[in-house]
Design an enzyme around this catalytic site. Structure first.
Site, PDB file in Angstrom:
ATOM      1  N   CYS A 232      -1.879  61.122  70.597  1.00  0.00           N
ATOM      2  CA  CYS A 232      -1.932  61.144  69.136  1.00  0.00           C
ATOM      3  C   CYS A 232      -1.291  59.734  68.557  1.00  0.00           C
ATOM      4  CB  CYS A 232      -1.208  62.239  68.415  1.00  0.00           C
ATOM      5  SG  CYS A 232       0.750  62.142  68.602  1.00  0.00           S
TER       6      CYS A 232
ATOM      7  N   HIS B 203      10.221  63.006  69.115  1.00  0.00           N
ATOM      8  CA  HIS B 203      10.611  64.436  68.515  1.00  0.00           C
ATOM      9  C   HIS B 203      11.837  64.231  67.126  1.00  0.00           C
ATOM     10  CE1 HIS B 203       9.642  64.755  72.689  1.00  0.00           C
ATOM     11  NE2 HIS B 203       8.606  65.620  72.256  1.00  0.00           N
TER      12      HIS B 203
ATOM     13  N   HIS C 225      13.914  73.710  70.849  1.00  0.00           N
ATOM     14  CA  HIS C 225      12.742  72.473  70.929  1.00  0.00           C
ATOM     15  C   HIS C 225      13.443  71.113  70.364  1.00  0.00           C
ATOM     16  CE1 HIS C 225       9.279  69.897  70.326  1.00  0.00           C
ATOM     17  NE2 HIS C 225       8.713  70.503  71.103  1.00  0.00           N
TER      18      HIS C 225
ATOM     19  N   GLU D  22      12.721  68.851  68.455  1.00  0.00           N
ATOM     20  CA  GLU D  22      12.080  68.442  67.148  1.00  0.00           C
ATOM     21  C   GLU D  22      12.860  69.444  66.251  1.00  0.00           C
ATOM     22  OE1 GLU D  22       8.464  68.789  64.000  1.00  0.00           O
ATOM     23  OE2 GLU D  22       7.656  68.441  66.045  1.00  0.00           O
TER      24      GLU D  22
ATOM     25  N   SER E 243       5.803  70.950  76.570  1.00  0.00           N
ATOM     26  CA  SER E 243       4.905  70.424  75.284  1.00  0.00           C
ATOM     27  C   SER E 243       4.589  71.513  74.552  1.00  0.00           C
ATOM     28  CB  SER E 243       3.890  69.744  75.716  1.00  0.00           C
ATOM     29  OG  SER E 243       3.004  69.397  74.829  1.00  0.00           O
TER      30      SER E 243
ATOM     31  N   SER F 171       0.549  64.495  74.041  1.00  0.00           N
ATOM     32  CA  SER F 171       1.379  63.546  74.913  1.00  0.00           C
ATOM     33  C   SER F 171       0.556  63.296  76.191  1.00  0.00           C
ATOM     34  CB  SER F 171       2.751  64.096  75.114  1.00  0.00           C
ATOM     35  OG  SER F 171       2.979  65.387  75.383  1.00  0.00           O
TER      36      SER F 171
END
Length: 316
Positions: free
Chosen positions: A17, A79, A129, A131, A228, A273
């Protein structure tokens, strides 16, 4: 011996992306500008092939800032990081570049804006995670409450039910998140949601392509890393959309060929990714064993591009 026929459905969009593309470019440009080594806090994106490639070019991956020498540049992963990380880098007078995906930064800004308005935040995300850690770390402890499931919504203890807002991790399952949002709205009718969906366009597009492809396939492989989040969600979406066998593979050597005996149709996609070279490697592995007919399943066109930070566009 003739090879058995196989229709290979190839999802589009798939793979990289704009945020991942930008993050990788940031590391490469930093090495070009400042020379090796350049330090990266946490894997720049969740893909071993990408990380190993950047390591060979001169990137050093660390988990924490205190593992970095103060005289070398450091890059923060796509992230996002807690607010305390750039503050610590500034205190040590380090040169740093923030490779946080702009769509994650948007969620950070949203959370800060709600906090300024006196609202307590609920974050829909996965505990641990990077993020989620980065977004929750934008505000003081206790100001962001994490929910992972509909069941969590029933248990969460808030300060004031009339003064709440929610944000979400950008890489979640669209369908699962919709159920959690519905539960939040039912329990806290005054909760404030994001102006625009937090789940990013790339996550949504890849899930839509899988939903279109899955019913046609006897089996489906998602090329991506086990850590991921968006890749793992694609496996779940594929299984839920009617594909009997959906598996995550890092690359062609991970394919379980015994599980694929007798198939006539195969779906292939990749997390945000995963580079195209690994997808092509998987396709080639099927071509070596089957008489393959490739059929693209296109559900959206992507032309998003994010600029790299100005510091990398200026001469050294």
């Amino acid at each position: 011996m003739s090879k058995p026929p196989l229709t290979l459905y190839l999802a589009a969009p798939r793979g990289f992306c704009a945020g991942v593309d930008r993050a990788i470019k940031i590391v490469e440009m930093a090495i070009e500008k400042w020379g090796a080594p350049v330090y990266v806090r946490h894997e720049i994106v969740h893909n071993k092939f990408v990380v190993d490639d950047l390591r060979a070019k001169g990137a050093v991956f660390v988990e924490e800032l205190d593992e970095c020498p103060p005289d070398r540049p450091v890059i923060f992963s796509a992230h996002g990081v807690p607010k305390s990380v750039p503050q610590a880098a500034e205190a040590r007078q380090m040169v740093y570049v923030d490779a946080t995906c702009p769509l994650v930064s948007k969620v950070h800004i949203e959370a800060a804006r709600h906090a300024e308005a006196g609202l307590q935040m609920i974050m829909i995300g996965h505990a641990g995670h990077p993020e989620t850690i980065g977004t929750m770390g934008q505000l003081p402890e206790g100001e962001v409450l994490l929910v992972e499931t509909v069941e969590d919504v029933a248990q969460v203890e808030v300060r004031d039910p009339s003064r709440l807002a929610f944000v979400t991790q950008t890489t979640l399952s669209v369908d699962d998140t919709a159920d959690i949002v519905a539960a939040l709205n039912a329990r806290f009718p005054q909760i404030v949601g994001p102006h625009k969906e937090d789940i990013c366009y790339a996550t949504t597009n890849r899930q839509e392509a899988v939903k279109a492809m899955a019913p046609k396939c006897d089996a489906m492989l998602v090329v991506g890393a086990p850590n991921s989040s968006n890749s793992r969600r694609l496996v779940e979406v594929g299984a839920r959309a009617g594909c009997g066998y959906a598996q995550l593979v890092q690359r062609a050597t991970d394919i379980d060929w015994r599980a694929l005996e007798g198939i006539g149709s195969m779906g292939i996609t990749a997390g945000a990714s995963a580079p195209e070279v690994l997808i092509n490697e998987v396709i080639d592995a099927f071509k070596a064993r089957f008489d393959v007919t490739v059929e693209p399943v296109v559900t959206a066109e992507e032309n998003v591009e994010f600029k790299v930070p100005r510091v990398l566009r200026e001469p050294a």
